[in-house]
Design an enzyme around this catalytic site. Structure first.
Site, PDB file in Angstrom:
ATOM      1  CB  SER A  61      46.165  42.658  74.365  1.00  0.00           C
ATOM      2  OG  SER A  61      45.454  43.823  74.027  1.00  0.00           O
ATOM      3  CG  HIS A  97      44.305  42.059  69.863  1.00  0.00           C
ATOM      4  ND1 HIS A  97      43.237  41.316  70.335  1.00  0.00           N
ATOM      5  CD2 HIS A  97      44.687  42.855  70.903  1.00  0.00           C
ATOM      6  CE1 HIS A  97      42.989  41.645  71.589  1.00  0.00           C
ATOM      7  NE2 HIS A  97      43.853  42.581  71.954  1.00  0.00           N
TER       8      HIS A  97
END
Length: 225
Positions: free
Chosen positions: A123, A175
Protein backbone atom coordinates in the site's frame (compact mmCIF):
# COMPACT_ATOMS: atom_id res chain seq x y z
CA UNK A 1 0.60 15.30 -26.51
CA UNK A 2 0.55 11.51 -26.55
CA UNK A 3 -0.61 10.28 -23.18
CA UNK A 4 -0.99 6.51 -23.51
CA UNK A 5 0.54 4.05 -25.89
CA UNK A 6 -2.19 1.44 -25.85
CA UNK A 7 0.07 -1.08 -27.57
CA UNK A 8 2.49 -1.00 -24.67
CA UNK A 9 2.33 -3.96 -22.31
CA UNK A 10 2.36 -3.33 -18.58
CA UNK A 11 4.92 -6.06 -18.03
CA UNK A 12 6.47 -4.37 -14.99
CA UNK A 13 3.05 -4.33 -13.32
CA UNK A 14 2.52 -8.01 -14.07
CA UNK A 15 6.05 -8.86 -12.91
CA UNK A 16 5.59 -7.02 -9.61
CA UNK A 17 2.27 -8.79 -9.10
CA UNK A 18 3.83 -12.17 -9.87
CA UNK A 19 6.64 -11.59 -7.37
CA UNK A 20 4.15 -10.46 -4.72
CA UNK A 21 1.95 -13.54 -5.22
CA UNK A 22 4.98 -15.85 -5.17
CA UNK A 23 6.18 -14.33 -1.89
CA UNK A 24 2.70 -14.70 -0.39
CA UNK A 25 2.65 -18.39 -1.34
CA UNK A 26 6.06 -18.85 0.28
CA UNK A 27 4.76 -17.11 3.41
CA UNK A 28 1.75 -19.42 3.47
CA UNK A 29 3.73 -22.65 3.22
CA UNK A 30 6.40 -21.41 5.65
CA UNK A 31 4.10 -20.90 8.61
CA UNK A 32 1.32 -18.62 7.43
CA UNK A 33 1.12 -15.03 6.25
CA UNK A 34 -0.31 -13.93 9.61
CA UNK A 35 2.38 -15.63 11.67
CA UNK A 36 4.62 -12.99 13.24
CA UNK A 37 7.76 -15.12 13.10
CA UNK A 38 7.14 -15.88 9.42
CA UNK A 39 6.63 -12.20 8.64
CA UNK A 40 9.82 -11.22 10.43
CA UNK A 41 11.72 -14.02 8.68
CA UNK A 42 10.55 -12.78 5.27
CA UNK A 43 11.52 -9.17 5.98
CA UNK A 44 8.56 -7.34 7.51
CA UNK A 45 9.42 -3.90 8.88
CA UNK A 46 10.13 -3.86 12.56
CA UNK A 47 11.70 -0.64 13.76
CA UNK A 48 14.18 -2.15 16.18
CA UNK A 49 15.63 -4.44 13.50
CA UNK A 50 15.99 -1.56 11.05
CA UNK A 51 17.72 0.40 13.81
CA UNK A 52 20.09 -2.53 14.29
CA UNK A 53 21.19 -2.21 10.66
CA UNK A 54 18.73 -4.38 8.73
CA UNK A 55 17.97 -1.58 6.26
CA UNK A 56 16.54 -3.99 3.69
CA UNK A 57 13.41 -4.15 5.84
CA UNK A 58 12.55 -0.78 4.30
CA UNK A 59 12.29 -2.57 0.92
CA UNK A 60 11.09 -6.13 1.52
CA UNK A 61 7.74 -5.17 3.14
CA UNK A 62 6.56 -3.93 -0.26
CA UNK A 63 6.24 -7.56 -1.36
CA UNK A 64 4.84 -9.01 1.89
CA UNK A 65 1.18 -9.25 2.86
CA UNK A 66 -0.72 -10.24 5.96
CA UNK A 67 -3.70 -12.45 5.15
CA UNK A 68 -5.60 -13.27 1.98
CA UNK A 69 -7.79 -10.15 2.02
CA UNK A 70 -4.70 -7.94 2.24
CA UNK A 71 -3.03 -9.39 -0.84
CA UNK A 72 -6.28 -9.56 -2.83
CA UNK A 73 -7.03 -5.89 -2.19
CA UNK A 74 -3.51 -4.68 -2.94
CA UNK A 75 -3.01 -7.09 -5.83
CA UNK A 76 -6.14 -5.99 -7.68
CA UNK A 77 -5.27 -2.34 -7.04
CA UNK A 78 -1.75 -2.81 -8.40
CA UNK A 79 -3.07 -4.56 -11.49
CA UNK A 80 -5.80 -2.02 -12.20
CA UNK A 81 -3.84 1.16 -11.56
CA UNK A 82 -0.58 -0.18 -12.95
CA UNK A 83 -2.14 -0.96 -16.32
CA UNK A 84 -3.11 2.71 -16.57
CA UNK A 85 0.02 4.35 -15.17
CA UNK A 86 2.78 2.15 -16.62
CA UNK A 87 1.89 2.63 -20.32
CA UNK A 88 1.48 6.32 -19.61
CA UNK A 89 4.84 7.09 -18.01
CA UNK A 90 6.92 4.18 -19.28
CA UNK A 91 8.28 1.01 -17.73
CA UNK A 92 11.35 2.25 -15.88
CA UNK A 93 9.61 5.39 -14.59
CA UNK A 94 6.79 3.23 -13.27
CA UNK A 95 9.23 0.90 -11.52
CA UNK A 96 11.03 3.85 -9.91
CA UNK A 97 7.76 5.37 -8.66
CA UNK A 98 6.56 2.03 -7.31
CA UNK A 99 9.74 1.05 -5.49
CA UNK A 100 10.90 4.42 -4.18
CA UNK A 101 7.40 5.42 -3.05
CA UNK A 102 7.22 2.17 -1.13
CA UNK A 103 10.59 2.81 0.47
CA UNK A 104 9.60 6.38 1.43
CA UNK A 105 6.40 5.05 2.93
CA UNK A 106 8.34 2.55 5.02
CA UNK A 107 10.77 5.29 6.05
CA UNK A 108 7.84 7.43 7.22
CA UNK A 109 6.52 4.48 9.21
CA UNK A 110 10.00 3.96 10.66
CA UNK A 111 10.32 7.61 11.66
CA UNK A 112 6.82 8.36 12.93
CA UNK A 113 5.03 5.04 13.45
CA UNK A 114 4.67 2.87 16.52
CA UNK A 115 7.96 1.41 17.71
CA UNK A 116 6.66 -2.11 18.32
CA UNK A 117 4.54 -2.42 15.17
CA UNK A 118 5.19 -4.96 12.43
CA UNK A 119 4.19 -3.64 9.03
CA UNK A 120 4.06 -5.10 5.54
CA UNK A 121 2.19 -4.53 2.30
CA UNK A 122 2.33 -2.81 -1.07
CA UNK A 123 0.00 0.00 0.00
CA UNK A 124 2.94 2.37 0.49
CA UNK A 125 3.76 1.91 -3.20
CA UNK A 126 0.09 2.06 -4.22
CA UNK A 127 -0.32 5.45 -2.57
CA UNK A 128 2.72 6.55 -4.52
CA UNK A 129 1.04 5.47 -7.73
CA UNK A 130 -2.09 7.40 -6.81
CA UNK A 131 -0.07 10.54 -6.08
CA UNK A 132 1.90 10.24 -9.33
CA UNK A 133 -1.35 10.90 -11.20
CA UNK A 134 -1.76 14.07 -9.16
CA UNK A 135 1.73 15.21 -10.21
CA UNK A 136 0.91 14.66 -13.87
CA UNK A 137 -2.31 16.63 -13.46
CA UNK A 138 -0.33 19.54 -12.01
CA UNK A 139 2.40 19.48 -14.66
CA UNK A 140 0.10 19.05 -17.66
CA UNK A 141 -2.95 20.85 -16.30
CA UNK A 142 -4.06 21.91 -19.78
CA UNK A 143 -4.78 18.22 -20.53
CA UNK A 144 -8.32 17.47 -19.39
CA UNK A 145 -7.77 13.69 -19.27
CA UNK A 146 -4.88 14.05 -16.84
CA UNK A 147 -6.60 16.67 -14.70
CA UNK A 148 -9.65 14.45 -14.30
CA UNK A 149 -7.44 11.49 -13.41
CA UNK A 150 -5.61 13.66 -10.91
CA UNK A 151 -8.84 14.74 -9.25
CA UNK A 152 -10.05 11.15 -9.04
CA UNK A 153 -6.87 9.86 -7.43
CA UNK A 154 -6.61 12.85 -5.08
CA UNK A 155 -10.10 11.95 -3.87
CA UNK A 156 -9.00 8.34 -3.48
CA UNK A 157 -6.00 9.37 -1.40
CA UNK A 158 -8.09 11.61 0.88
CA UNK A 159 -10.83 9.00 1.36
CA UNK A 160 -8.32 6.28 2.19
CA UNK A 161 -6.43 8.45 4.67
CA UNK A 162 -9.69 9.36 6.40
CA UNK A 163 -10.56 5.68 6.59
CA UNK A 164 -7.11 4.98 8.05
CA UNK A 165 -7.96 7.29 10.96
CA UNK A 166 -11.00 5.20 11.87
CA UNK A 167 -9.39 1.76 11.56
CA UNK A 168 -6.96 -0.02 13.84
CA UNK A 169 -3.85 -1.77 12.60
CA UNK A 170 -3.41 0.55 9.61
CA UNK A 171 -0.03 2.20 9.04
CA UNK A 172 -1.22 5.68 8.11
CA UNK A 173 2.31 7.08 8.18
CA UNK A 174 3.34 4.55 5.57
CA UNK A 175 0.49 5.69 3.34
CA UNK A 176 1.33 9.37 3.80
CA UNK A 177 5.01 8.76 3.10
CA UNK A 178 4.20 6.74 -0.02
CA UNK A 179 1.92 9.49 -1.30
CA UNK A 180 4.54 12.18 -0.73
CA UNK A 181 7.10 10.04 -2.51
CA UNK A 182 4.84 9.42 -5.48
CA UNK A 183 3.98 13.11 -5.76
CA UNK A 184 7.61 14.20 -5.84
CA UNK A 185 8.81 11.37 -8.07
CA UNK A 186 5.95 11.88 -10.49
CA UNK A 187 6.98 15.53 -10.75
CA UNK A 188 10.65 14.64 -11.19
CA UNK A 189 10.01 12.07 -13.93
CA UNK A 190 7.03 13.48 -15.83
CA UNK A 191 5.97 11.90 -19.11
CA UNK A 192 8.48 10.45 -21.59
CA UNK A 193 9.59 12.55 -24.57
CA UNK A 194 8.05 15.73 -23.16
CA UNK A 195 10.37 18.47 -21.91
CA UNK A 196 8.21 19.45 -18.95
CA UNK A 197 8.68 20.23 -16.19
CA UNK A 198 11.95 22.12 -16.55
CA UNK A 199 15.10 20.25 -15.56
CA UNK A 200 15.76 22.53 -12.61
CA UNK A 201 12.40 21.59 -11.09
CA UNK A 202 13.00 17.89 -11.73
CA UNK A 203 16.35 18.11 -9.96
CA UNK A 204 14.81 20.05 -7.09
CA UNK A 205 12.13 17.37 -6.65
CA UNK A 206 14.83 14.68 -6.50
CA UNK A 207 16.81 16.69 -3.95
CA UNK A 208 13.68 17.00 -1.80
CA UNK A 209 13.10 13.23 -2.04
CA UNK A 210 16.65 12.56 -0.87
CA UNK A 211 16.46 15.16 1.90
CA UNK A 212 13.14 13.91 3.26
CA UNK A 213 14.28 10.29 3.08
CA UNK A 214 17.51 11.06 4.93
CA UNK A 215 15.63 13.03 7.58
CA UNK A 216 13.15 10.20 8.18
CA UNK A 217 15.90 7.59 8.39
CA UNK A 218 17.93 9.73 10.79
CA UNK A 219 14.85 10.46 12.91
CA UNK A 220 13.97 6.79 13.11
CA UNK A 221 17.49 5.91 14.19
CA UNK A 222 17.47 8.60 16.90
CA UNK A 223 13.98 7.82 18.24
CA UNK A 224 14.46 4.08 18.34
CA UNK A 225 18.18 3.93 18.92
Amino acid sequence: MQIINRRANAYVTWSLLAITVAVFLLETISGGSQNLLTLIHFGAKTNYLVQEGQWWRLITPIFLHIGIFHILMNGFTLLYVGQILEPMIGHWRFLIVYMLSGIMGNLASFAFGANNAISAGASTSLFGMFAAFLSLAIIYRENRFLTELGKSFLGLIVINLLMDLTMSGIDIWGHIGGAVGGLLLGYALGLPNISRPKMIFRILAIVVVVAISYYMYAKGMIVYG
